[in-house]
Scaffold this motif. Structure first.
Motif, PDB file in Angstrom:
ATOM      1  N   LEU A  78      67.903  45.920  43.286  1.00  0.00           N
ATOM      2  CA  LEU A  78      67.649  44.695  44.029  1.00  0.00           C
ATOM      3  C   LEU A  78      66.211  44.283  43.739  1.00  0.00           C
ATOM      4  CD1 LEU A  78      68.333  42.479  46.056  1.00  0.00           C
ATOM      5  CD2 LEU A  78      67.748  44.075  47.899  1.00  0.00           C
ATOM      6  N   LEU A  79      66.034  43.136  43.099  1.00  0.00           N
ATOM      7  CA  LEU A  79      64.714  42.692  42.664  1.00  0.00           C
ATOM      8  C   LEU A  79      64.168  41.631  43.615  1.00  0.00           C
ATOM      9  CD1 LEU A  79      66.453  43.547  40.050  1.00  0.00           C
ATOM     10  CD2 LEU A  79      64.668  42.402  38.762  1.00  0.00           C
ATOM     11  N   VAL A  80      62.880  41.756  43.926  1.00  0.00           N
ATOM     12  CA  VAL A  80      62.184  40.752  44.726  1.00  0.00           C
ATOM     13  C   VAL A  80      61.149  40.080  43.826  1.00  0.00           C
ATOM     14  CG1 VAL A  80      60.735  40.322  46.742  1.00  0.00           C
ATOM     15  CG2 VAL A  80      62.523  42.083  46.838  1.00  0.00           C
ATOM     16  N   ILE A  81      61.247  38.761  43.709  1.00  0.00           N
ATOM     17  CA  ILE A  81      60.378  38.009  42.806  1.00  0.00           C
ATOM     18  C   ILE A  81      59.541  37.019  43.612  1.00  0.00           C
ATOM     19  CG2 ILE A  81      60.305  36.459  40.804  1.00  0.00           C
ATOM     20  CD1 ILE A  81      63.285  37.386  40.291  1.00  0.00           C
ATOM     21  N   ARG A  82      58.238  37.063  43.456  1.00  0.00           N
ATOM     22  CA  ARG A  82      57.409  35.979  43.981  1.00  0.00           C
ATOM     23  C   ARG A  82      57.358  34.907  42.899  1.00  0.00           C
ATOM     24  NH1 ARG A  82      50.979  35.777  45.823  1.00  0.00           N
ATOM     25  NH2 ARG A  82      50.944  33.510  46.057  1.00  0.00           N
ATOM     26  N   HIS A  83      57.595  33.657  43.284  1.00  0.00           N
ATOM     27  CA  HIS A  83      57.628  32.597  42.281  1.00  0.00           C
ATOM     28  C   HIS A  83      56.348  32.587  41.448  1.00  0.00           C
ATOM     29  CE1 HIS A  83      54.707  29.887  44.176  1.00  0.00           C
ATOM     30  NE2 HIS A  83      55.315  30.089  45.338  1.00  0.00           N
ATOM     31  N   ALA A  84      56.482  32.084  40.238  1.00  0.00           N
ATOM     32  CA  ALA A  84      55.357  32.048  39.302  1.00  0.00           C
ATOM     33  C   ALA A  84      54.274  31.077  39.792  1.00  0.00           C
ATOM     34  CB  ALA A  84      55.863  31.650  37.922  1.00  0.00           C
ATOM     35  N   LYS A  85      53.151  31.113  39.125  1.00  0.00           N
ATOM     36  CA  LYS A  85      51.981  30.328  39.538  1.00  0.00           C
ATOM     37  C   LYS A  85      52.305  28.837  39.551  1.00  0.00           C
ATOM     38  CE  LYS A  85      47.026  29.780  38.549  1.00  0.00           C
ATOM     39  NZ  LYS A  85      46.633  30.175  39.912  1.00  0.00           N
ATOM     40  N   ALA A  86      52.055  28.207  40.693  1.00  0.00           N
ATOM     41  CA  ALA A  86      52.335  26.774  40.851  1.00  0.00           C
ATOM     42  C   ALA A  86      51.046  25.961  40.780  1.00  0.00           C
ATOM     43  CB  ALA A  86      53.034  26.529  42.184  1.00  0.00           C
ATOM     44  N   LYS A  87      51.210  24.655  40.644  1.00  0.00           N
ATOM     45  CA  LYS A  87      50.046  23.770  40.709  1.00  0.00           C
ATOM     46  C   LYS A  87      49.408  23.917  42.091  1.00  0.00           C
ATOM     47  CE  LYS A  87      51.170  20.281  37.268  1.00  0.00           C
ATOM     48  NZ  LYS A  87      51.278  18.836  36.956  1.00  0.00           N
ATOM     49  N   PRO A  88      48.086  23.814  42.184  1.00  0.00           N
ATOM     50  CA  PRO A  88      47.408  24.007  43.475  1.00  0.00           C
ATOM     51  C   PRO A  88      47.884  23.005  44.527  1.00  0.00           C
ATOM     52  CG  PRO A  88      45.816  23.981  41.664  1.00  0.00           C
ATOM     53  CD  PRO A  88      47.128  23.544  41.089  1.00  0.00           C
ATOM     54  N   ARG A  89      47.964  23.480  45.756  1.00  0.00           N
ATOM     55  CA  ARG A  89      48.342  22.582  46.855  1.00  0.00           C
ATOM     56  C   ARG A  89      47.379  21.401  46.945  1.00  0.00           C
ATOM     57  NH1 ARG A  89      51.891  25.443  50.647  1.00  0.00           N
ATOM     58  NH2 ARG A  89      51.881  27.664  50.125  1.00  0.00           N
ATOM     59  N   SER A  90      46.104  21.689  46.710  1.00  0.00           N
ATOM     60  CA  SER A  90      45.079  20.643  46.843  1.00  0.00           C
ATOM     61  C   SER A  90      45.229  19.540  45.808  1.00  0.00           C
ATOM     62  CB  SER A  90      43.686  21.275  46.730  1.00  0.00           C
ATOM     63  OG  SER A  90      43.539  21.926  45.471  1.00  0.00           O
TER      64      SER A  90
END
Length: 321
Positions: free
Chosen positions: A156-168
């Motif tokens: 069972l794999l848990v993945i944090r999504h890849a780097k996104a554009k900054p919220r700011s």
């Protein structure tokens, strides 16, 4: 079995590693007896486990799967991580990472270049044949797991999504915030990494950055994707119990799966997993913020014989520019 954690590029403190390699201890149970696959390399006239050096840009897990296929023609899915071994070679110190890998009755086919013979044998015979004394350590760990009934597992794999554009730097809806250029490269890296465990089902937040993270893998495979609103940041904030329930449901299915979600959701996911393992293993979970880096993967190995019980965990760091 003792708890396991397997970190990419994890060299011992104060030791410089010159060569990294990876491989697998292929195993099967035939007539109720455990058998292991050993290879003979004519160049060195030695007996060892299938293994080989990392290619440029390759992960440890990818390397292990590739080397077994190249040397003996067996497609494998990685099982529990086994102890890495280290020994001196001409360039310096070599570190080899190993996994257990259950295989069926498909016969091994030595490549004829590196490997001239591949044999199934008992653990006792394997221990006697192994040329490198260090190779006994992963064997002993595998035998301990076999005796404890924790060798057969599913991931069972848990993945944090890849780097996104900054919220700011994003003015539109939060759910539409896309991956950054680095994140897109991390998603391609994840496509290759996930092949080592072949999750056939992926539960994901419906927000764009999660969907884009798993897309390369799902497009390259027949994995089924289920969008779960409870895994978004907004829905999780309103009702964390729904995210926990989604993870619990996966644990009850007993088939390779993955969850892709956001940093604020990870504590709930990890705390849910922690209730399915012993205290020593739970203590090794990344429960401190940020839990996982963008694009990082945690693999929980769930027992086949004791449904729902997690017997080993490992983490795999994300691609970095």
């Amino acid at each position: 079995m003792r708890s396991s954690e397997h970190l990419e590029d994890a060299a011992p403190t104060g030791t410089e590693i010159s060569v990294y390699a990876a491989g697998a201890l292929c195993w099967r149970v035939k007539k109720k007896k455990l058998e292991l696959l050993l290879i003979h390399r004519q160049r060195y006239d030695d007996w060892s486990w299938p293994k080989g050096k990392l290619d440029n840009g390759e992960t440890m897990a990818e390397c292990a799967v590739r080397e077994v296929y190249e040397e003996v023609g067996l497609p494998i899915t990685l099982g529990i991580p086994l102890p890495a071994i280290r020994y001196a070679v001409k360039p310096g110190m070599k570190e080899v990472h190993y996994w257990a890998a259950e295989v069926d009755d498909m016969p091994p086919l030595p490549d004829g270049k590196e490997v001239d013979t591949a044999v199934w044998c008992s653990p006792t015979k394997a221990r006697g044949l192994l040329s490198n004394p260090s190779d006994v350590e992963p064997l002993e760990a595998l035998l301990a797991a076999h005796e404890a009934g924790t060798l057969p597992t599913w991931p069972l794999l848990v993945i944090r999504h890849a780097k996104a554009k900054p919220r700011s730097a994003w003015t539109r809806a939060e759910g539409e915030r896309p991956l950054a250029a680095t994140g897109k490269r991390q998603a391609l890296y994840l496509q290759r990494l996930l092949m080592a465990w072949h999750p056939g089902k992926i539960l994901t937040s419906g927000w764009m950055r999660c969907i884009a993270t798993i897309s390369p893998y799902t497009q390259a495979t027949k994995a089924k994707v289920k969008v779960v609103p409870a895994l978004t940041e907004a829905d999780h904030k309103r009702n964390p119990a729904k995210a926990a329930a989604a993870v619990e449901k996966l644990l009850s299915k007993s088939s390779a799966a993955a969850v892709c979600t956001h940093r604020p959701v990870l504590p709930t996911v990890l705390e849910t997993l922690a209730t399915h393992m012993d205290g020593a293993l739970a203590a090794r979970l990344p429960l401190g913020d940020p839990h996982l880096a963008p694009g990082e993967v945690l693999v929980a190995h769930v027992s086949v014989n004791d449904p729902g019980r997690i017997v080993a965990v490992e983490q795999h760091r994300p691609y970095e520019d």
